[in-house]
Motif scaffolding. Structure first.
Motif, PDB file in Angstrom:
ATOM      1  N   SER A 304      40.061  -6.739  28.385  1.00 22.50           N
ATOM      2  CA  SER A 304      41.528  -6.772  28.269  1.00 22.50           C
ATOM      3  C   SER A 304      42.055  -8.196  28.368  1.00 22.50           C
ATOM      4  N   GLY A 305      41.248  -9.139  27.873  1.00 19.58           N
ATOM      5  CA  GLY A 305      41.585 -10.551  28.059  1.00 19.58           C
ATOM      6  C   GLY A 305      41.658 -11.341  26.772  1.00 19.58           C
ATOM      7  N   THR A 306      41.392 -12.631  26.885  1.00 14.19           N
ATOM      8  CA  THR A 306      41.404 -13.548  25.747  1.00 14.19           C
ATOM      9  C   THR A 306      40.143 -13.362  24.918  1.00 14.19           C
ATOM     10  N   PRO A 307      40.253 -13.270  23.593  1.00 17.01           N
ATOM     11  CA  PRO A 307      39.048 -13.115  22.778  1.00 17.01           C
ATOM     12  C   PRO A 307      38.220 -14.390  22.742  1.00 17.01           C
ATOM     13  N   GLY A 308      36.903 -14.216  22.765  1.00 15.00           N
ATOM     14  CA  GLY A 308      35.979 -15.334  22.622  1.00 15.00           C
ATOM     15  C   GLY A 308      35.393 -15.337  21.223  1.00 15.00           C
ATOM     16  N   ASN A 309      34.110 -15.691  21.110  1.00 14.44           N
ATOM     17  CA  ASN A 309      33.493 -15.742  19.785  1.00 14.44           C
ATOM     18  C   ASN A 309      33.049 -14.357  19.343  1.00 14.44           C
ATOM     19  N   MET A 310      32.804 -14.233  18.052  1.00 18.05           N
ATOM     20  CA  MET A 310      32.435 -12.961  17.444  1.00 18.05           C
ATOM     21  C   MET A 310      31.145 -13.123  16.664  1.00 18.05           C
ATOM     22  N   VAL A 311      30.311 -12.073  16.671  1.00 20.92           N
ATOM     23  CA  VAL A 311      29.041 -12.081  15.945  1.00 20.92           C
ATOM     24  C   VAL A 311      28.971 -10.834  15.073  1.00 20.92           C
ATOM     25  N   LEU A 312      28.656 -11.018  13.784  1.00 17.43           N
ATOM     26  CA  LEU A 312      28.509  -9.912  12.849  1.00 17.43           C
ATOM     27  C   LEU A 312      27.026  -9.680  12.576  1.00 17.43           C
ATOM     28  N   ILE A 313      26.621  -8.399  12.592  1.00 25.23           N
ATOM     29  CA  ILE A 313      25.218  -8.041  12.404  1.00 25.23           C
ATOM     30  C   ILE A 313      25.106  -7.055  11.253  1.00 25.23           C
ATOM     31  N   GLY A 314      24.230  -7.362  10.297  1.00 22.39           N
ATOM     32  CA  GLY A 314      23.987  -6.450   9.189  1.00 22.39           C
ATOM     33  C   GLY A 314      25.233  -6.172   8.372  1.00 22.39           C
ATOM     34  N   LYS A 315      25.383  -4.924   7.940  1.00 21.55           N
ATOM     35  CA  LYS A 315      26.500  -4.551   7.078  1.00 21.55           C
ATOM     36  C   LYS A 315      27.638  -3.864   7.819  1.00 21.55           C
ATOM     37  N   SER A 316      27.439  -3.508   9.107  1.00 17.12           N
ATOM     38  CA  SER A 316      28.469  -2.686   9.739  1.00 17.12           C
ATOM     39  C   SER A 316      28.717  -2.959  11.212  1.00 17.12           C
ATOM     40  N   ALA A 317      27.901  -3.766  11.883  1.00 17.39           N
ATOM     41  CA  ALA A 317      28.051  -3.994  13.315  1.00 17.39           C
ATOM     42  C   ALA A 317      28.728  -5.332  13.596  1.00 17.39           C
ATOM     43  N   ALA A 318      29.553  -5.352  14.625  1.00 19.59           N
ATOM     44  CA  ALA A 318      30.236  -6.580  15.032  1.00 19.59           C
ATOM     45  C   ALA A 318      30.478  -6.547  16.534  1.00 19.59           C
ATOM     46  N   PHE A 319      30.336  -7.722  17.176  1.00 19.23           N
ATOM     47  CA  PHE A 319      30.524  -7.868  18.612  1.00 19.23           C
ATOM     48  C   PHE A 319      31.549  -8.961  18.879  1.00 19.23           C
ATOM     49  N   LEU A 320      32.463  -8.700  19.805  1.00 22.18           N
ATOM     50  CA  LEU A 320      33.477  -9.675  20.182  1.00 22.18           C
ATOM     51  C   LEU A 320      33.418  -9.900  21.684  1.00 22.18           C
ATOM     52  N   ALA A 321      33.368 -11.167  22.098  1.00 21.59           N
ATOM     53  CA  ALA A 321      33.426 -11.498  23.518  1.00 21.59           C
ATOM     54  C   ALA A 321      34.879 -11.548  23.970  1.00 21.59           C
ATOM     55  N   GLY A 322      35.090 -11.292  25.249  1.00 21.21           N
ATOM     56  CA  GLY A 322      36.428 -11.380  25.818  1.00 21.21           C
ATOM     57  C   GLY A 322      36.341 -11.737  27.286  1.00 21.21           C
ATOM     58  N   TYR A 323      37.343 -12.461  27.784  1.00 21.25           N
ATOM     59  CA  TYR A 323      37.320 -12.842  29.195  1.00 21.25           C
ATOM     60  C   TYR A 323      38.731 -12.892  29.757  1.00 21.25           C
TER      61      TYR A 323
END
Length: 396
Positions: A304-323
């Motif tokens: 529930s915080g500030t977004p950090g960096n994001m990583v995309l994997i393959g054709k459909s997965a994505a991860f977003l850091a937050g702090y």
């Protein structure tokens, strides 16, 4: 070249660069989530650093030195990766069972980027200095060369291979085809406040219309012409970031900031910008409404915080850091179906973090908190995190 031959060559390179595991060098594994059992270490995966932590921290003791802290982490595969910080770079070739010191010296790394296991670039300052320089290595990170005596304005770098790369700041994008020796400016739209290029011809830009909206633009001819593919209204338009891989594209658009709270929207596309889903619309009391309109898949992002960096994997997965520094929480959120659903995962203590994922389940997170700086690993897409290597800063 077949895969076996390539792996043999990488192994030789690791030996010459000092990246291969030394027997007995490892890091303790302690689960963050008390209810979750500690994962069983792989065969031969010992615990304890056997001197690495002690040696590194000994060199950073005293009133005039800064405690060691991670600033970036990057893994090329589930086994091979690096983590860097103020005056050091460490690496592993066995998935974090053992870490080895690769570099120790004057450079305080802010970002590292390795398109392969040998060639790498970094943005770094000299010790505690403010000036930022572009560095290059051709031996896996053991030695670094400053490419110019002049400081750079880059906030981020990304290399496609050993020659081609991009340097970004909020307003401008630069391209190199000679490993960073020279750079050319890529033409982006007026009022660009964030960009991403996946090749010399294909790129994206976040454009600010002051007091009105964001526009996401796309080029397929190297910046000669741009086409609008998304618009999001907000009076707080100031900065955005694009993440793209293949047909996956995500636009992270910032709203207002206040009372240690950040409002933002994350839009996702699975068809190169042809259509968009409003994945996250985080509205906060301090930051105000999230940019854009319409129903969002999730009302809050990770921690529930500030977004950090994001990583995309393959054709459909994505991860977003937050702090969220005020709550001392760092975590990730993810989708595995192009943003049609979103899940915010387990948090760990801290006030800042950066992530690196190698597949849809395994990833690493470098976290800073008040008492330590820690590398965490997950094998279940962030549902649980295990500490693998930690610099303690308490009591200094």
């Amino acid at each position: 070249m077949n895969r076996t031959t390539r792996l043999q060559q990488i192994t030789v390179t690791l030996l010459t660069a000092g990246l291969l595991t030394l027997s007995g060098w490892g890091a303790a594994a302690s689960p963050v989530q008390a209810a979750a059992p500690a994962p069983t270490p792989p065969q031969g995966c010992s615990t304890g650093d056997h001197g690495l932590l002690k040696d590194l921290q000994k060199a950073h003791q005293g009133a005039e030195t800064q405690p060691l802290a991670f600033s970036d982490v990057e893994f090329l595969s589930s086994d091979t990766g690096r983590a860097a910080g103020n005056g050091f770079l460490i690496g592993t070739s066995d998935g974090g069972c053992h870490f080895q010191k690769i570099y120790e010296g004057q450079w305080s790394f802010q970002q590292i980027d390795f398109p392969d296991n040998v060639h790498g670039w970094a943005l770094a300052a000299v010790k505690d200095g403010q000036a930022k320089y572009l560095l290059r290595t051709a031996d896996g990170g053991s030695t670094w060369t400053r490419l110019s005596n002049q400081a750079v304005t880059f906030e981020r770098i990304e290399f496609l291979d050993s020659n081609q790369g991009f340097g970004y700041n909020r307003a401008s994008t630069y391209y190199t085809k000679d490993g960073g020796e020279s750079w050319s400016l890529i033409k982006t739209p007026s009022n660009t406040r964030g960009a991403e290029f996946t090749s010399r011809n294909n790129g994206w830009a976040v454009v600010v219309v002051p007091g009105s909206s964001y526009r996401v633009m796309k080029t397929t001819n190297g910046g000669a012409a741009w086409k609008q593919v998304l618009s999001a209204s907000t009076p707080e338009a100031n900065y955005g970031q694009i993440y793209a891989k293949g047909s996956q594209v995500y636009a992270l658009l910032y709203g207002g900031v206040g009372m240690s709270q950040t409002s933002y929207s994350l839009y996702g596309s699975s068809n190169s910008g042809g259509s968009w889903t409003r994945v996250i619309a985080q509205e906060t009391a301090g930051g105000g409404p999230a940019p854009g309109s319409g129903v969002a898949v999730a009302k809050k992002g990770p921690a529930s915080g500030t977004p950090g960096n994001m990583v995309l994997i393959g054709k459909s997965a994505a991860f977003l850091a937050g702090y969220q520094p005020a709550a001392e929480q760092v975590g990730i959120g993810l989708t595995k179906n192009n943003g049609q659903s979103w899940k915010n995962q387990q948090t760990v203590p801290g006030f800042e973090g950066t992530i690196s994922f190698t597949d849809a389940n395994q990833g690493w997170m470098a976290v800073k908190d008040m008492n330590s700086s820690t590398l965490y690993v997950t094998k279940d897409a962030g549902a649980t995190w295990t500490a693998r290597f930690s610099f303690e800063t308490a009591g200094r």
